[in-house]
Design a protein around this motif. Structure first.
Motif, PDB file in Angstrom:
ATOM      1  N   ARG A 192      -3.250  -5.314  -1.578  1.00 39.02           N
ATOM      2  CA  ARG A 192      -3.496  -4.391  -0.464  1.00 39.02           C
ATOM      3  C   ARG A 192      -4.851  -4.642   0.192  1.00 39.02           C
ATOM      4  O   ARG A 192      -4.991  -4.640   1.422  1.00 39.02           O
ATOM      5  CB  ARG A 192      -3.433  -2.950  -0.966  1.00 39.02           C
ATOM      6  CG  ARG A 192      -2.050  -2.519  -1.413  1.00 39.02           C
ATOM      7  CD  ARG A 192      -1.132  -2.322  -0.236  1.00 39.02           C
ATOM      8  NE  ARG A 192       0.186  -1.864  -0.661  1.00 39.02           N
ATOM      9  CZ  ARG A 192       1.182  -1.614   0.176  1.00 39.02           C
ATOM     10  NH1 ARG A 192       1.000  -1.766   1.476  1.00 39.02           N
ATOM     11  NH2 ARG A 192       2.351  -1.211  -0.284  1.00 39.02           N
TER      12      ARG A 192
ATOM     13  N   GLU B 212       2.180   6.943  -6.390  1.00 34.35           N
ATOM     14  CA  GLU B 212       3.512   6.477  -5.991  1.00 34.35           C
ATOM     15  C   GLU B 212       4.570   7.540  -6.258  1.00 34.35           C
ATOM     16  O   GLU B 212       5.464   7.772  -5.436  1.00 34.35           O
ATOM     17  CB  GLU B 212       3.847   5.173  -6.720  1.00 34.35           C
ATOM     18  CG  GLU B 212       2.987   3.995  -6.282  1.00 34.35           C
ATOM     19  CD  GLU B 212       3.148   2.767  -7.156  1.00 34.35           C
ATOM     20  OE1 GLU B 212       2.534   1.727  -6.832  1.00 34.35           O
ATOM     21  OE2 GLU B 212       3.882   2.828  -8.165  1.00 34.35           O
TER      22      GLU B 212
ATOM     23  N   GLY C 108      -3.452   6.998   2.657  1.00 34.88           N
ATOM     24  CA  GLY C 108      -3.122   5.634   3.078  1.00 34.88           C
ATOM     25  C   GLY C 108      -4.211   4.633   2.719  1.00 34.88           C
ATOM     26  O   GLY C 108      -5.332   4.993   2.330  1.00 34.88           O
ATOM     27  N   TRP C 109      -3.894   3.353   2.914  1.00 36.90           N
ATOM     28  CA  TRP C 109      -4.802   2.282   2.517  1.00 36.90           C
ATOM     29  C   TRP C 109      -5.852   1.944   3.571  1.00 36.90           C
ATOM     30  O   TRP C 109      -6.886   1.345   3.262  1.00 36.90           O
ATOM     31  CB  TRP C 109      -4.006   1.013   2.190  1.00 36.90           C
ATOM     32  CG  TRP C 109      -3.442   1.015   0.814  1.00 36.90           C
ATOM     33  CD1 TRP C 109      -2.159   1.266   0.436  1.00 36.90           C
ATOM     34  CD2 TRP C 109      -4.159   0.750  -0.407  1.00 36.90           C
ATOM     35  NE1 TRP C 109      -2.031   1.190  -0.930  1.00 36.90           N
ATOM     36  CE2 TRP C 109      -3.233   0.871  -1.471  1.00 36.90           C
ATOM     37  CE3 TRP C 109      -5.491   0.431  -0.682  1.00 36.90           C
ATOM     38  CZ2 TRP C 109      -3.611   0.678  -2.794  1.00 36.90           C
ATOM     39  CZ3 TRP C 109      -5.861   0.242  -2.009  1.00 36.90           C
ATOM     40  CH2 TRP C 109      -4.923   0.364  -3.047  1.00 36.90           C
TER      41      TRP C 109
ATOM     42  N   THR D 128       5.318   5.106   3.290  1.00 37.18           N
ATOM     43  CA  THR D 128       6.563   4.704   3.962  1.00 37.18           C
ATOM     44  C   THR D 128       7.505   4.054   2.960  1.00 37.18           C
ATOM     45  O   THR D 128       8.706   4.321   2.942  1.00 37.18           O
ATOM     46  CB  THR D 128       6.262   3.736   5.112  1.00 37.18           C
ATOM     47  OG1 THR D 128       5.400   4.383   6.062  1.00 37.18           O
ATOM     48  CG2 THR D 128       7.548   3.307   5.817  1.00 37.18           C
ATOM     49  N   LEU D 129       6.945   3.200   2.099  1.00 37.20           N
ATOM     50  CA  LEU D 129       7.752   2.578   1.048  1.00 37.20           C
ATOM     51  C   LEU D 129       8.175   3.614   0.014  1.00 37.20           C
ATOM     52  O   LEU D 129       9.368   3.742  -0.308  1.00 37.20           O
ATOM     53  CB  LEU D 129       6.964   1.453   0.377  1.00 37.20           C
ATOM     54  CG  LEU D 129       7.617   0.791  -0.841  1.00 37.20           C
ATOM     55  CD1 LEU D 129       8.928   0.114  -0.453  1.00 37.20           C
ATOM     56  CD2 LEU D 129       6.663  -0.221  -1.477  1.00 37.20           C
TER      57      LEU D 129
ATOM     58  N   ASP E 251       1.429   3.487  -0.204  1.00 38.21           N
ATOM     59  CA  ASP E 251       2.278   3.233   0.966  1.00 38.21           C
ATOM     60  C   ASP E 251       3.349   4.317   0.994  1.00 38.21           C
ATOM     61  O   ASP E 251       4.379   4.213   0.324  1.00 38.21           O
ATOM     62  CB  ASP E 251       2.901   1.841   0.851  1.00 38.21           C
ATOM     63  CG  ASP E 251       3.737   1.466   2.069  1.00 38.21           C
ATOM     64  OD1 ASP E 251       4.074   2.367   2.863  1.00 38.21           O
ATOM     65  OD2 ASP E 251       4.075   0.279   2.214  1.00 38.21           O
TER      66      ASP E 251
END
Length: 399
Positions: free
Chosen positions: A28, A297, A363-364, A185-186, A183
């Motif tokens: 990432r 996660e 977020g990243w 979205t994932l 993430d």
């Protein structure tokens, strides 16, 4: 003002496509730095799937040896002289050393010889792992070595305030916090798959109790069985099943201890996200994490997480709101928190929604920007670095 592009070298014993927390984080960070216009060079051991000729101007492959107890991972080693030749030709502006084995030590010595700025990361608590395996003397020796190693870098980045405090108590200096992202979205509740739950023997209203991670002694997995038994005792009317995702040396013994559990093995990318989203409750009993990426996660996937109040869980879970926490080592409190979540359907639903909402803000992008700031500051302060590292024989072996 636009940030000037840097030539950044990442040094690590592990890197994608390997599956572990350190590899995920470095993947990432490197991707984010490249998107911000920087050149990123990676120094790592050869991996099983590497093809001949893969190395190039932005990738140096080192010789590797298997890491005992960690199939698929390796110690890396390259001679300091090889690094000196390479970096004299193409000098990096700054190094980030993620692992402190022979590869990282050679990179540190070469960078200091050339006057290149170095920052480091503390990703894996090897002294604590050694203590889990009953190797107290080794744990003390590792702590001394790591303290000496990190003292010779401009700053050591740790993933949480609790980790920083722990290292400060052990005599580590110049520590900064670099959080972790997810993430969202994932890892998304929309990936929930009833067909997958059917294969686990669970209907829409049943409870899938998940654990994701390496199946090893240091993960405190002995707590899974009594926790599951307590849930089944307190809620006999509900169908519950333990789902374990991952692999490791304890898998065989866990299969014997938990004959009704489903062992899914290692899952990747979208398949992993689908497994997360198809669960309901997430048990994370580990006490040896520097962070614990799986916590975020799971939260992003809309799961209610039960964990001990440290590392990622302490940073991201608000007890009773977005998950359940127990004091470190309080197994009874851990089990009680898990049972509380199933008292009422509304409690579980609310906690899962709150967990997802929190993860959406993790977020990243902001973390990569913060990392970039540490790299730039190390470059600007290069002239103030501490005295050179004394010679360690293992760093001078030919690579």
């Amino acid at each position: 003002m636009k940030t000037p592009p840097l030539h950044i070298t990442l040094v690590s014993e592990t890197f994608p496509p390997e599956i572990n927390g350190v590899a995920n984080i470095l993947g990432r960070l490197s991707e984010g730095l490249r998107l911000r216009g920087h050149r990123v060079e990676v120094v790592r051991p050869r991996q099983g799937g590497d093809v001949t000729g893969l190395a190039g101007p932005d990738l140096l492959l080192a010789r590797g040896w298997p890491l005992p107890g960690y199939p698929g991972l390796q110690w890396g080693q390259v001679s300091m002289h090889k690094l000196l030749r390479r970096w004299r030709r193409q000098r990096p502006d700054v190094l980030y050393i993620a692992t402190q084995g022979p590869l990282g030590l050679s990179a540190l010595r070469a960078a200091r010889r050339l006057g290149i700025a170095v920052i480091s990361g503390f990703h894996t608590n090897f002294p604590q792992y050694a203590g889990q395996y009953g190797l107290g003397l080794l744990a003390r020796a590792l702590t001394g070595y790591l303290r000496a190693f990190h003292r010779r870098t401009a700053i050591t980045l740790v993933p949480s305030a609790s980790q920083r405090l722990d290292l400060q108590r052990r005599g580590f200096e110049r520590l900064g916090v670099l959080a972790r992202g997810v993430d969202a979205t994932l890892f998304n509740p929309a990936r929930r798959n009833q067909a997958l739950r059917d294969s686990w023997g669970l209907g829409p209203d049943d409870v899938a109790v998940l654990h994701v991670g390496r199946l090893a002694v240091e993960k405190n997995l002995g707590l899974l069985k009594p926790c599951l038994q307590a849930l089944q005792r307190d809620y006999p009317q509900r169908r519950l099943r333990l789902i374990l995702i991952g692999d490791g040396p304890q898998r065989h013994s866990l299969e014997q201890q938990l004959p009704d559990a489903v062992f899914c093995g290692v899952q990747r990318a979208e398949a992993l996200a689908e497994h997360y989203a198809s669960g309901d409750l997430f048990l994370f009993p580990s006490l040896t994490e520097t962070f614990g990426n799986v916590v975020l996660e799971a939260m992003a996937s809309g799961l209610a997480v039960i964990a001990f109040d440290e590392a990622a869980a302490a940073q991201h879970i608000h007890h009773g709101h977005s998950g359940g926490l127990a004091m470190p080592g309080d197994s009874a409190g851990f089990i009680e928190a898990a049972c509380w979540l199933l008292e009422e359907d509304e409690t579980l639903r609310r906690v899962r929604l709150n967990a997802r909402h929190h993860a959406l803000h993790q977020g990243w992008a902001a973390i990569v920007e913060q990392f970039e700031g540490h790299l730039l500051e190390a470059c600007s302060r290069q002239s103030t670095l501490v005295p050179p590292l004394k010679a360690y024989p293992m760093a001078d072996k030919p690579g």
